[in-house]
Design a protein around this motif. Structure first.
Motif, PDB file in Angstrom:
ATOM      1  N   ALA A   1     -27.157 -40.469  -3.229  1.00 59.74           N
ATOM      2  CA  ALA A   1     -28.161 -40.719  -3.850  1.00 59.74           C
ATOM      3  C   ALA A   1     -29.170 -41.571  -3.182  1.00 59.74           C
ATOM      4  N   ALA A   2     -28.721 -42.546  -2.259  1.00 56.23           N
ATOM      5  CA  ALA A   2     -29.403 -43.383  -1.594  1.00 56.23           C
ATOM      6  C   ALA A   2     -30.037 -42.586  -0.397  1.00 56.23           C
ATOM      7  N   ASN A   3     -29.495 -41.397   0.038  1.00 53.76           N
ATOM      8  CA  ASN A   3     -29.963 -40.705   1.118  1.00 53.76           C
ATOM      9  C   ASN A   3     -30.992 -39.518   0.800  1.00 53.76           C
ATOM     10  N   LEU A   4     -30.869 -39.014  -0.753  1.00 53.04           N
ATOM     11  CA  LEU A   4     -31.542 -37.900  -0.978  1.00 53.04           C
ATOM     12  C   LEU A   4     -32.936 -37.648  -0.639  1.00 53.04           C
ATOM     13  N   PHE A   5     -33.663 -38.583  -0.923  1.00 54.48           N
ATOM     14  CA  PHE A   5     -35.312 -38.353  -0.799  1.00 54.48           C
ATOM     15  C   PHE A   5     -35.506 -38.339   0.605  1.00 54.48           C
ATOM     16  N   THR A   6     -34.762 -39.393   1.425  1.00 52.72           N
ATOM     17  CA  THR A   6     -34.892 -39.719   2.864  1.00 52.72           C
ATOM     18  C   THR A   6     -34.441 -38.235   3.595  1.00 52.72           C
ATOM     19  N   CYS A   7     -33.641 -37.456   3.147  1.00 54.00           N
ATOM     20  CA  CYS A   7     -33.481 -36.222   3.719  1.00 54.00           C
ATOM     21  C   CYS A   7     -34.309 -35.165   3.709  1.00 54.00           C
ATOM     22  N   LEU A   8     -34.891 -35.047   2.465  1.00 51.30           N
ATOM     23  CA  LEU A   8     -35.841 -34.112   1.813  1.00 51.30           C
ATOM     24  C   LEU A   8     -37.042 -34.386   2.665  1.00 51.30           C
ATOM     25  N   HIS A   9     -37.491 -35.812   2.738  1.00 53.95           N
ATOM     26  CA  HIS A   9     -38.731 -35.979   3.428  1.00 53.95           C
ATOM     27  C   HIS A   9     -38.401 -35.435   4.943  1.00 53.95           C
ATOM     28  N   ALA A  10     -37.671 -35.873   5.701  1.00 54.00           N
ATOM     29  CA  ALA A  10     -37.308 -35.442   6.928  1.00 54.00           C
ATOM     30  C   ALA A  10     -37.426 -33.968   7.251  1.00 54.00           C
ATOM     31  N   LEU A  11     -36.424 -33.152   6.228  1.00 59.08           N
ATOM     32  CA  LEU A  11     -36.567 -31.735   6.322  1.00 59.08           C
ATOM     33  C   LEU A  11     -38.036 -31.110   6.091  1.00 59.08           C
ATOM     34  N   ASP A  12     -38.744 -31.675   5.080  1.00 58.01           N
ATOM     35  CA  ASP A  12     -40.066 -31.318   4.786  1.00 58.01           C
ATOM     36  C   ASP A  12     -41.076 -31.272   5.748  1.00 58.01           C
ATOM     37  N   ALA A  13     -41.045 -32.342   6.717  1.00 54.36           N
ATOM     38  CA  ALA A  13     -41.709 -32.576   7.895  1.00 54.36           C
ATOM     39  C   ALA A  13     -41.641 -31.439   8.849  1.00 54.36           C
ATOM     40  N   MET A  14     -40.523 -30.822   8.707  1.00 51.15           N
ATOM     41  CA  MET A  14     -40.199 -29.874   9.806  1.00 51.15           C
ATOM     42  C   MET A  14     -40.814 -28.510   9.786  1.00 51.15           C
ATOM     43  N   LYS A  15     -41.439 -28.367   8.344  1.00 48.84           N
ATOM     44  CA  LYS A  15     -42.107 -27.168   7.922  1.00 48.84           C
ATOM     45  C   LYS A  15     -41.186 -25.855   8.140  1.00 48.84           C
ATOM     46  N   LEU A  16     -40.115 -25.911   7.370  1.00 51.43           N
ATOM     47  CA  LEU A  16     -39.207 -24.989   7.582  1.00 51.43           C
ATOM     48  C   LEU A  16     -39.589 -23.684   6.448  1.00 51.43           C
ATOM     49  N   ALA A  17     -38.845 -22.604   6.319  1.00 50.98           N
ATOM     50  CA  ALA A  17     -38.935 -21.564   5.512  1.00 50.98           C
ATOM     51  C   ALA A  17     -38.401 -22.057   4.341  1.00 50.98           C
ATOM     52  N   VAL A  18     -37.189 -22.304   4.218  1.00 50.14           N
ATOM     53  CA  VAL A  18     -36.371 -22.840   3.002  1.00 50.14           C
ATOM     54  C   VAL A  18     -35.545 -24.043   3.409  1.00 50.14           C
ATOM     55  N   ILE A  19     -35.255 -24.904   2.348  1.00 53.39           N
ATOM     56  CA  ILE A  19     -34.097 -25.844   2.275  1.00 53.39           C
ATOM     57  C   ILE A  19     -33.025 -25.229   1.239  1.00 53.39           C
ATOM     58  N   TYR A  20     -31.892 -25.116   1.707  1.00 48.70           N
ATOM     59  CA  TYR A  20     -30.828 -24.924   0.913  1.00 48.70           C
ATOM     60  C   TYR A  20     -30.167 -26.085   0.718  1.00 48.70           C
ATOM     61  N   ALA A  21     -29.749 -26.379  -0.499  1.00 48.45           N
ATOM     62  CA  ALA A  21     -29.141 -27.889  -1.053  1.00 48.45           C
ATOM     63  C   ALA A  21     -27.748 -27.336  -1.940  1.00 48.45           C
ATOM     64  N   GLU A  22     -26.626 -27.751  -1.205  1.00 46.04           N
ATOM     65  CA  GLU A  22     -25.386 -27.618  -1.843  1.00 46.04           C
ATOM     66  C   GLU A  22     -25.427 -28.205  -3.247  1.00 46.04           C
ATOM     67  N   GLU A  23     -24.911 -27.583  -4.252  1.00 48.08           N
ATOM     68  CA  GLU A  23     -24.797 -28.152  -5.772  1.00 48.08           C
ATOM     69  C   GLU A  23     -23.511 -28.944  -5.673  1.00 48.08           C
ATOM     70  N   ILE A  24     -23.583 -29.972  -6.314  1.00 48.83           N
ATOM     71  CA  ILE A  24     -22.737 -31.074  -6.010  1.00 48.83           C
ATOM     72  C   ILE A  24     -22.166 -31.558  -7.629  1.00 48.83           C
ATOM     73  N   PRO A  25     -21.051 -31.845  -7.760  1.00 48.07           N
ATOM     74  CA  PRO A  25     -20.621 -32.330  -9.128  1.00 48.07           C
ATOM     75  C   PRO A  25     -21.317 -33.086 -10.102  1.00 48.07           C
ATOM     76  N   GLU A  26     -21.554 -32.595 -11.394  1.00 45.30           N
ATOM     77  CA  GLU A  26     -22.543 -33.405 -12.123  1.00 45.30           C
ATOM     78  C   GLU A  26     -21.980 -34.446 -12.882  1.00 45.30           C
ATOM     79  N   VAL A  27     -21.341 -35.415 -12.118  1.00 45.13           N
ATOM     80  CA  VAL A  27     -20.282 -36.635 -12.789  1.00 45.13           C
ATOM     81  C   VAL A  27     -21.010 -37.925 -12.074  1.00 45.13           C
ATOM     82  N   GLY A  28     -21.303 -38.824 -13.069  1.00 39.66           N
ATOM     83  CA  GLY A  28     -21.812 -40.268 -12.561  1.00 39.66           C
ATOM     84  C   GLY A  28     -23.203 -39.875 -11.996  1.00 39.66           C
TER      85      GLY A  28
END
Length: 318
Positions: free
Chosen positions: A274-301
């Protein structure tokens, strides 16, 4: 302009709030864009800077029980139990509002969202200003929430004169929001406090589909990077292409050589993810990629909060 979160600059920011201006500051969840919650004209500046719809209510940040009493009309026993257990911290309570809160803060609702942040800088800023602070995330409406001062500066530029730099936000996703009506608790937004923890203190939490906006983060899309997000269950089905990236929730060996890869955690720890989520998205968004795939994670807690943000990011490009 970014200022280190030292006493001198915290007081400078507090004076700006008292004068009806807007400042950006860190909380344990994300950086907030704050104004005096008792000053309707000051709060209007938040909506102008963010280009935020006026029907989307704001969270009011307080530093004490006495300040809560300025903001809300009543405090049910369940609210007091939640405050004892989770404040200061990433839990927002929606309660009947007091007459001192302008309607622009609550989008015309008769309830107000209030929380006590845990971050030392946020606490000192509220104490120094002497007023409750209305603050959504410090980013243009609908885009990625900022978890560093640099994220704020990059997205809002010179629209904010004072950005207090308190380092990276340790929680990294917005607060959990619950509405309390007498003995009933309803979840309005997943966030930094898992629902299971709330239920252990206050009893059953109702999770229902909402037909109207009662709190921040309830719109069908939100928290989105400019790059397209695609949620995936099976990572073997994605292309090994340097124009793409993948976000995994824990480190492991992969068959890829070209795709950009980022990990939310070392071993699947949800707090770290959770602490790293937006940091990762910001870093990848700045790279101007075609698509960012995100692995689904267990929806617990905290996994529920992470998946909520990823689903809303994906919905923006659907």
């Amino acid at each position: 302009m970014i200022y280190p979160a030292k006493e001198t600059f915290i007081h400078k920011a507090a004076q700006a709030l008292q004068q009806g201006n807007v400042v950006a500051f860190p909380t344990e969840t994300v950086y907030g864009l704050g104004a005096n919650a008792l000053n309707a004209e000051a709060v209007a500046k938040i909506f102008e800077i963010k280009q935020r719809p006026f029907f989307d209510p704001l969270i009011v940040h307080v530093d004490s029980r006495d300040m809560v009493k300025q903001v809300v009309a009543t405090l049910p026993d369940i609210a007091l139990r939640c405050m004892d257990a989770f404040w200061p911290g990433p839990l927002t309570l929606v309660l009947p509002k007091s007459n001192s809160i302008p309607e622009i803060v609550t989008a015309g609702l008769d309830t107000v969202a209030v929380r006590m942040p845990q971050h030392e800088v946020a606490q000192k800023l509220i104490q120094a200003s002497g007023v409750p602070i209305a603050a959504p995330s410090a980013n243009p409406f609908g885009y990625l929430s900022p978890t560093t001062a640099e994220h704020v500066a990059r997205q809002l530029g010179d629209k904010v004169e004072i950005i207090l730099d308190g380092g990276q936000c340790p929680v990294g996703v917005e607060s959990t929001i619950i509405k309390i009506e007498r003995d009933n608790i309803t979840l309005l937004r997943h966030g930094g406090i898992p629902v299971e923890d709330i239920e252990s203190v206050a009893g059953k939490v109702n999770i229902i589909k909402h037909t109207q906006v009662e709190a921040p983060g309830q719109l069908p899309y939100h928290y989105a990077p400019k790059t397209k997000i695609v949620l995936i269950k099976d990572i073997t089905n994605i292309p090994d292409d340097s124009s793409c990236a993948i976000i995994l929730y824990k480190k492991r060996d992969l068959p890829f050589k070209n795709i950009h890869t980022m990990y939310l955690s070392d071993n699947g720890d949800m707090r770290q993810a959770a602490a790293n989520l937006f940091t990762c998205l910001h870093a990848l968004d700045a790279m101007k990629l075609a698509v960012i795939y995100a692995e689904e994670i267990p929806e617990v807690g905290l996994g529920q909060a992470i998946m909520d943000r990823l689903k809303k990011a994906q919905a923006r490009h659907s």
